[in-house]
Design an enzyme around this catalytic site. Structure first.
Site, short mmCIF file in Angstrom:
data_model
loop_
_atom_site.label_atom_id
_atom_site.label_comp_id
_atom_site.label_asym_id
_atom_site.label_seq_id
_atom_site.Cartn_x
_atom_site.Cartn_y
_atom_site.Cartn_z
N GLU A 1 -12.55 -3.21 6.52
CA GLU A 1 -12.25 -4.24 7.51
C GLU A 1 -12.74 -3.90 8.91
O GLU A 1 -12.49 -4.66 9.84
CB GLU A 1 -10.73 -4.38 7.62
N GLU B 1 -1.61 9.95 18.74
CA GLU B 1 -2.02 11.36 18.84
C GLU B 1 -3.20 11.63 17.90
O GLU B 1 -4.16 12.31 18.25
CB GLU B 1 -0.85 12.30 18.50
N GLN C 1 0.84 -1.20 0.00
CA GLN C 1 0.00 0.00 0.00
C GLN C 1 0.88 1.25 0.00
O GLN C 1 1.61 1.49 0.97
CB GLN C 1 -0.86 -0.02 1.26
N GLY C 2 0.83 2.02 -1.07
CA GLY C 2 1.68 3.20 -1.19
C GLY C 2 0.90 4.47 -0.90
O GLY C 2 0.45 5.16 -1.82
C1 FAD Z 1 5.36 -0.75 10.90
C2 FAD Z 1 4.76 0.29 10.00
C3 FAD Z 1 4.19 -0.10 8.81
C4 FAD Z 1 3.64 0.86 7.94
N1 FAD Z 1 3.13 0.44 6.74
C5 FAD Z 1 2.68 1.36 5.87
C6 FAD Z 1 2.24 0.96 4.55
O1 FAD Z 1 2.22 -0.25 4.22
N2 FAD Z 1 1.85 1.91 3.69
C7 FAD Z 1 1.85 3.23 4.01
O2 FAD Z 1 1.45 4.04 3.17
N3 FAD Z 1 2.27 3.66 5.23
C8 FAD Z 1 2.70 2.75 6.15
N4 FAD Z 1 3.16 3.16 7.38
C9 FAD Z 1 3.25 4.60 7.67
C10 FAD Z 1 2.27 5.11 8.68
O3 FAD Z 1 0.97 5.14 8.14
C11 FAD Z 1 2.76 6.48 9.14
O4 FAD Z 1 3.99 6.28 9.82
C12 FAD Z 1 1.78 7.19 10.04
O5 FAD Z 1 0.63 7.55 9.34
C13 FAD Z 1 2.42 8.45 10.66
O6 FAD Z 1 2.95 9.26 9.67
P1 FAD Z 1 4.45 9.80 9.75
O7 FAD Z 1 5.34 8.64 10.06
O8 FAD Z 1 4.71 10.60 8.54
O9 FAD Z 1 4.49 10.75 11.03
P2 FAD Z 1 3.99 12.27 11.11
O10 FAD Z 1 2.63 12.38 10.51
O11 FAD Z 1 5.05 13.15 10.55
O12 FAD Z 1 3.89 12.49 12.66
C14 FAD Z 1 5.05 12.72 13.48
C15 FAD Z 1 4.56 12.92 14.91
O13 FAD Z 1 3.69 14.08 14.97
C16 FAD Z 1 2.44 13.72 15.51
N5 FAD Z 1 1.39 14.47 14.83
C17 FAD Z 1 1.21 14.63 13.50
N6 FAD Z 1 0.12 15.36 13.24
C18 FAD Z 1 -0.45 15.66 14.44
C19 FAD Z 1 -1.60 16.37 14.86
N7 FAD Z 1 -2.44 16.92 13.94
N8 FAD Z 1 -1.86 16.46 16.18
C20 FAD Z 1 -1.06 15.88 17.12
N9 FAD Z 1 0.07 15.20 16.78
C21 FAD Z 1 0.37 15.08 15.48
C22 FAD Z 1 2.30 12.23 15.24
O14 FAD Z 1 1.41 11.60 16.16
C23 FAD Z 1 3.74 11.73 15.42
O15 FAD Z 1 4.02 11.54 16.78
C24 FAD Z 1 3.68 2.23 8.29
C25 FAD Z 1 4.24 2.62 9.51
C26 FAD Z 1 4.78 1.67 10.36
C27 FAD Z 1 5.38 2.12 11.66
#
Ligand code: FAD
Length: 406
Positions: free
Chosen positions: A258, A391, A140-141
């Site tokens: 799901e 969060e 999933q991208g």
């Molecule tokens: C094991 C694993 C598997 C994954 N698999 C996939 C996958 O297959 N496909 C895919 O597309 N993605 C995947 N992801 C990505 C995942 O969906 C993202 O890591 C997640 O949505 C958070 O985005 P980010 O890492 O960019 O963090 P950010 O969005 O940059 O957040 C950084 C920090 O800021 C906080 N934050 C951000 N916005 C707010 C707000 N409005 N209020 C309060 N706090 C906030 C967050 O809680 C976090 O602590 C995966 C992640 C993990 C860990």
């Protein structure tokens, strides 16, 4: 005659699916897992090998090719129509059997139902049979280096040129990108108007020229996900899912498919891990007595038991709501939050109980339980991030559930 040979053979998958009652369905599926899992695993049964990717894929192929895939999908697409309550029973017994997590979770849980709802006939004919037989793995991208929680800010571009779209950009944290045959990918097709209205969904062949995958090694030492670079990738227009710029609605619907059953295996798994934890506390000596005799450990176990019970009740309610056709609300966020944080606490407590021995990882000979407590402790760190961080779940509960001001 030994115990195994004395046991009656499990019914066939076709007979299980046609069981006259939920009780008979549960008994049938339980017997099938109890027979097939040890048979397929052989010497690997009950060992850490069963949790490794190679066996996970082998087991998933076997389950699907035995006719236990597409549960709940219509017969028109080759699926096996099954009520939500029977799907729940299937997931409960799967987790109770300690069967390994599937690899093609995205394919079966998200892509299949989304294609059935939004795909053209040509797309259904092309992709659904391969999903049913587990012949193609999906990833999933969605996430990008600067778009995670705020997904609508994604910048991977798809520009139409005749019969193809040219894709450029980068995805990150793409689970199973190194194994994926296809990717369910979001890209920007317009910069006009609100951000959500300029996104489309593409079904991208991961072997197309211009795609490069770079695995990311996790804290567990495994590399289950990676970065995906897209440089002038030509994706046929026939691989766009739904209308151009209608991708946001499809992505939101995909997330809901799901909801009724997503957490059931995770919650059952948490309960079986909790039983293992109680056994661990009852057999581990700390400061000259069993860990379970320590009042602080007992209190922490009691809290976990209460949380596990609350989770079971939440899951029952979500299933009931889904059966009644009630659209998923903030309940999913509450369960995600409680499940991920309880799961982390469970492994924190295992670490407290085991003391220094906990430090031995799966590769080390001295590791208790083949280092699986250690490995799973590290893995649970990701659970408060993936599928929406804690969060973000708290924001949803506060704003949409409790109607607190932003
Ligand atoms: C094991 C694993 C598997 C994954 N698999 C996939 C996958 O297959 N496909 C895919 O597309 N993605 C995947 N992801 C990505 C995942 O969906 C993202 O890591 C997640 O949505 C958070 O985005 P980010 O890492 O960019 O963090 P950010 O969005 O940059 O957040 C950084 C920090 O800021 C906080 N934050 C951000 N916005 C707010 C707000 N409005 N209020 C309060 N706090 C906030 C967050 O809680 C976090 O602590 C995966 C992640 C993990 C860990």
């Amino acid at each position: 005659m030994n115990g195994l040979s004395a046991m009656a053979a499990a019914p066939s998958p076709a007979a299980i699916l046609a069981a006259p009652s939920d009780e008979a369905f549960r008994a049938g599926i339980k017997a099938w897992f109890a027979q097939e899992l040890p048979r397929l695993a052989g010497a690997r049964y009950g060992t850490a090998e069963m949790q490794r990717l190679a066996f996970r894929r082998e087991w998933e192929d076997h389950v699907c090719r035995s006719g236990l895939s597409g549960l709940g999908w219509s017969e028109a697409v080759g699926g096996r129509p099954l009520s939500l309550s029977r799907q729940a029973i299937y997931h409960q017994e799967y987790a109770r059997a300690k069967a390994p997590l599937a690899v093609n979770l995205i394919g079966h849980g998200i892509v299949g139902p989304t294609l059935i709802a939004f795909g053209s006939q040509e797309q259904k004919d092309r992709f659904i049979p391969k999903l049913l037989g587990n012949e193609e793995i999906w990833c999933q991208g969605y996430s990008e280096p600067n778009s995670g929680s705020d997904l609508a800010s994604l910048t991977t571009r798809a520009e139409r040129r005749g019969d193809v779209y040219i894709l450029n950009g980068q995805k990150i944290w793409t689970s199973f990108s190194h194994l994926g045959d296809w990717c369910f990918l979001l890209a920007r097709t317009s910069s006009e108007g609100p951000r959500q209205r300029g996104i489309s969904v593409f079904l991208v062949d991961m072997r197309l020229p211009g795609i490069r995958v770079r695995p990311i090694r996790q804290i567990t030492g495994e590399a289950d996900y990676g970065e995906v670079f897209l440089d002038d990738v030509e994706v046929p227009v026939s691989c766009r899912l739904g209308e151009e710029n209608a991708g946001w609605g499809i992505a939101m619907a995909a997330a809901n498919f799901e909801r009724g059953t997503y957490f059931i295996p995770r919650i059952v798994r948490l309960q079986t891990e909790l039983e293992d934890l109680v056994r661990l506390a009852a057999t581990t000596q700390r400061d000259g007595r069993k860990a379970i005799e320590d009042p602080l450990i007992r209190e922490a176990i009691a809290r976990l038991l209460c949380d596990a019970h609350a989770l079971r009740l939440h899951a029952d309610r979500m299933l009931k709501q889904a059966e009644d056709g009630v659209p998923p609300g903030v309940e999913g966020s509450a369960v995600k939050l409680l499940w991920s944080e309880t799961h982390q606490r469970l492994f924190d407590l295992a670490m407290d109980i085991m003391g220094p021995a906990f430090q031995y990882g799966p590769q080390e000979k001295l590791a208790p339980a083949e280092g699986l407590w250690h490995r799973d402790y590290l893995w649970t760190r990701a659970e408060t991030i993936l599928a929406g961080t804690s969060e973000i779940q708290r924001n949803i509960i506060a704003e949409r559930g409790l109607e607190l001001p932003r």
